[in-house]
Structures are given as C-alpha cells and as structure tokens.
Design a protein around this motif. Structure first.
Motif, short mmCIF file in Angstrom:
data_model
loop_
_atom_site.label_atom_id
_atom_site.label_comp_id
_atom_site.label_asym_id
_atom_site.label_seq_id
_atom_site.Cartn_x
_atom_site.Cartn_y
_atom_site.Cartn_z
N ASP A 329 0.83 -1.21 0.00
CA ASP A 329 0.00 0.00 0.00
C ASP A 329 0.87 1.26 0.00
O ASP A 329 0.57 2.23 -0.71
CB ASP A 329 -0.91 0.01 1.23
N ALA A 332 2.40 1.61 -3.50
CA ALA A 332 1.41 2.07 -4.48
C ALA A 332 1.14 3.56 -4.29
O ALA A 332 1.02 4.32 -5.26
CB ALA A 332 0.12 1.27 -4.34
N TYR A 333 1.06 4.00 -3.04
CA TYR A 333 0.83 5.42 -2.75
C TYR A 333 1.97 6.27 -3.29
O TYR A 333 1.75 7.32 -3.90
CB TYR A 333 0.68 5.62 -1.24
N SER A 370 10.70 3.27 -4.42
CA SER A 370 9.49 4.08 -4.59
C SER A 370 9.65 5.47 -3.95
O SER A 370 9.10 6.45 -4.46
CB SER A 370 8.28 3.35 -4.00
#
Length: 452
Positions: A329, A332-333, A370
C-alpha cells in the motif's frame, strides 16, 4: 592454548555487550573511543594500507550502528552514516578516485533539485533540515562510498578481515539481546514484529544487521581451512545470530541473509577444485543441521508463533490477506505521487508529510526505490537506474569479487523492505565495486575471474 587476536576480540565484544546492558551510558563512551581510534588509524596509518583501513573502519561502524542506536550511544541518530561519509571522504582525499566513478557524482547531483522543491513546499511544522538529512544521508553515504570503492584493489585476506569487522560489534549486540529478553515466552504473544525481542528497538533494523552476522558466520564456516574448534565457533555464532534474528519476527533480514548465502555458496562452489567441492557438501550438511536445530528451538521458544509468522498467519492461525505488512500500500501510494508530480517529484521528505495530510496515516517509506521516484521524479528514476546498472556493468569487466552477488543482493533486497534507514545497504553496495586479488593458494584466482 594461546588465543589469537580474533578470539580476543570476540571475547572483548561479548564483554562489551554485557557492560552496556549493565550501564547504558557506556555505549556513548564506546562510540567516541572507537571513532577516535578508527580516525587515528586512517589518518596515521601507512599510505599503502589507507584503502584497507578506510574499509575496515566503515565496516565496523556499519556493524555497530544498530547496537549503538538502541542504547542511545551516538551523538545524533544518523551519526554512523556521517562517519562512513567522513571516512570514505578521507580515503578519497588521500587516494583520489577513478574517473569511472564520476557516474556516482552525477547520482548525488541528481538528488539536489528536490531539496529546493522540499524547501518550497514542506509545511511549517516540518523540520526541513531533519527531513532532508534523514532521507538523503543514506543515498549520499552510498554515493560517496561508491566513489571511493570503485575499482579499488584489495586482497582476499583483507576482504575477509573487513567481513570480520562487520561481525565483531554484532557479537556485542547479540549478547545484549540475550540479556535484554532472557525469557522470550513472556514477550512473544502474537505473530507481529516484536520490539521487546529486538532489544526495545526496531525489529526491522535489528534483523537486517543480524542478517549480516548470519552471512559472515556462514561464509567463514564454508571457506574455513582452520581447525575443528574454529569451525564450531563459526557455527555457534551462526546459531546465535540466526536465533535472535528469527525471534524479532521481522522476516526481511533473515530472508535476505538466506539469499546472500545461496548466491555466495553457488559462486564459491563453481570456482573451487573437486576436493574443496566435496568438503563444501559435508559443510552444507552441518550447516543445515544447525539451521534446523535453531528453527526448532526458536519455534518452541515462541510457542509456534514463529511458524505462523513465516506461514503468513495471525496468532489464531488464520492466513493474512497481505504478506508484506502494508508495504505494498505504501509503495502504491508513492508511485501515485510520482504520477502526479513526474518531473521533480514532491520534494525530499515530503512523502511522509503528504501521506499524513491526505490519509491521516503517519508512516515512513519502507522502499527506497518508490521513495526516490516519488520525491525526486524523473531525476530519481535516472538516479536509481545508475545504482541498479553500474555494478552490473562493472561486473561484466571485472569478475574478481567472490561476494559480488551477495553484496548486490543485500543492497537491493534491504532497500525494498527497510529503505536506507541504516548505513549497511549503502556501504555494502559500494563493496560490489572492489577489485579483489587472490593468492595462488586461495580461492583459485583464475577460475574466480573466469566465471560468474
């Protein structure tokens, strides 16, 4: 029997772990004295040994970082990263650097624009200096270490000494952990990562550095040409590190250590003669026996919660929906933030603040890939590609480093489950870029150069 320097150092560090447990302020004294000693060694040591001394000092700093953090033993939280930057910077000052290492200068420069983005957009309640230091100290540590290490030549004996420098302070930490939680059954009541079993500190960081200890002890055991007693000590250390890493219930460091050992063992097996191959096969049996015994003891000590943890179950035995404990999560954020701010990103240190503002959840990134993309945008993608590809290109020309894949994997896997919270992935990445020479009687230099 006369004790070798190695065993004297093992005993000293075991006693150090006890002393710090009994009187916590000794951790800061230890940090200051060890820093002074290593600085003196680098500054006053013979010029021909400067490279080795710098690497030895940095490895020791990396090995001691989490132990010192859990005891408030550093002047400030990121001190170990700054020490690695200082020591490798001194190395560059004394020994210069390769022109081919300029790619890492470009990597560092690519990180600068997002600092200005952060200065313009960070909220008033944010400490800009701290946000920038926390998020960029790791990448800068990696960049400077890589600049220093690129193409440097050390011999295999020196490389093994560097691995021991990682291990020694970890002995202090593992002794401290046993004293901190002698009865695990009192503190382990679920399948979640356990702070009490991790010395009251972050299980992720503790398991990560214990994973280094597991790898060093295992590689020493497989390569050892010493007496049976020495090999038994290696197995004992392997067992102690493995047990304490498992009971943190943080899986990343353990799984990373397994991957490192497998790649090292595969490359080592390919590059030795038939007699040594036979010895490795017997060693693998002993290794698996110890690992199995450690798992059994760990399972009993945790009343089966450990088995549930690695089977991705909760304390009631139900399978969890998500194996990464929320990391997907977060990832993805962060990629979503990149899509909204693709050019310069949202600025250094902004991911945590923006996530809090938008979702009400305060959570730091666990994934450096990320994070760098979200906070640095397209420049971050280029910077990450430099890190990803440069060692692989280096490996095409220079296959001398027996530990290359293990070091590279440690960096890649660690930044994907723990970002760059500690100095270990930064410095160990840089070790990929070393040129290793071998004596004719050691790991068959010609074959090592010719394979992998």
């Amino acid at each position: 029997m006369k004790l070798s320097l190695y065993y004297k150092l093992l005993i000293f560090h075991a006693l150090l772990g006890m002393a710090v447990f009994l009187y916590r302020p000794l951790a800061l004294v230890y940090f200051l004295l060890s820093t002074a000693f290593m600085g003196y060694m680098i500054l006053m040591g013979a010029k021909k040994n400067k490279v080795f001394y710098v690497l030895l000092a940095c490895a020791y700093v990396v090995g001691s970082e989490v132990f010192l953090r859990m005891n408030g033993g550093t002047v400030f939280y990121e001190a170990s990263k700054y020490l690695v930057i200082l020591f490798t910077g001194l190395g560059i000052l004394f020994k210069g650097f390769s022109n081919k290492a300029l790619v890492y200068v470009i990597f560092i420069l690519l990180l600068i624009p997002s600092i200005y983005v952060a200065m313009a957009t960070l909220g008033f309640e944010s400490d800009i200096r701290r946000a920038v230091a926390f998020n960029l100290s790791g990448p800068v540590c990696l960049g400077v270490s890589a600049i220093f290490c690129y193409g440097r030549t050390i011999n295999f004996k020196q490389l093994k000494a560097i691995l021991v420098a990682f291990l020694l302070p970890l002995v202090s930490m593992v002794v401290y952990l046993f004293l901190y939680t002698p009865n695990l059954q009192e503190v382990i009541t679920s399948t979640e990562s356990n702070f009490e079993a991790s010395g009251g500190f972050g299980p992720n960081q503790v398991a990560t550095v214990l994973g280094i200890g597991i790898f060093v002890a295992a590689s020493k055991f497989f390569m050892s040409k010493e007496l049976l007693f020495d090999r038994l000590i290696d197995l004992l250390l392997l067992g102690l590190f493995s047990f304490r890493a498992l009971v943190t219930f943080s899986r990343g460091g353990v799984l990373t250590a397994i991957a490192m050992i497998l790649f090292f063992l595969g490359l080592y097996y390919l590059n030795v003669n038939f007699k040594t191959k036979l010895k490795i096969k017997f060693s693998v049996l002993a290794f698996l026996l110890v690992v199995g015994l450690v798992w059994l003891v760990s399972s009993v000590q945790t009343r089966g919660f450990l088995d549930m943890r690695y089977a991705n179950q909760d304390a009631a035995g139900r399978e969890k929906e998500e194996v990464t404990t929320g990391r997907v999560d977060l990832l993805a954020y962060e990629f979503g933030e990149f899509m909204e701010n693709p050019f310069l990103g949202i600025g250094v240190g902004k991911v945590k603040e923006v996530r809090l503002d938008e979702t009400g959840v305060e959570a730091a990134s666990h994934n450096e890939m990320s994070r760098i993309v979200a906070e640095h945008g397209l420049l971050g993608i280029i910077a990450f590609l430099i890190l990803l590809l440069t060692p692989l290109v280096f490996r095409l020309r220079n296959k001398s480093n027996l530990f290359f894949y293990s070091f590279y994997l440690f960096w890649f896997l660690t930044i994907n489950h723990s970002a760059m919270r500690i100095a270990a992935p930064a410095f160990i990445y840089a070790l990929c870029l070393l040129n290793i020479t071998y004596e004719k009687t050691t790991v068959h230099r010609q074959s090592v150069v010719g394979k992998g």
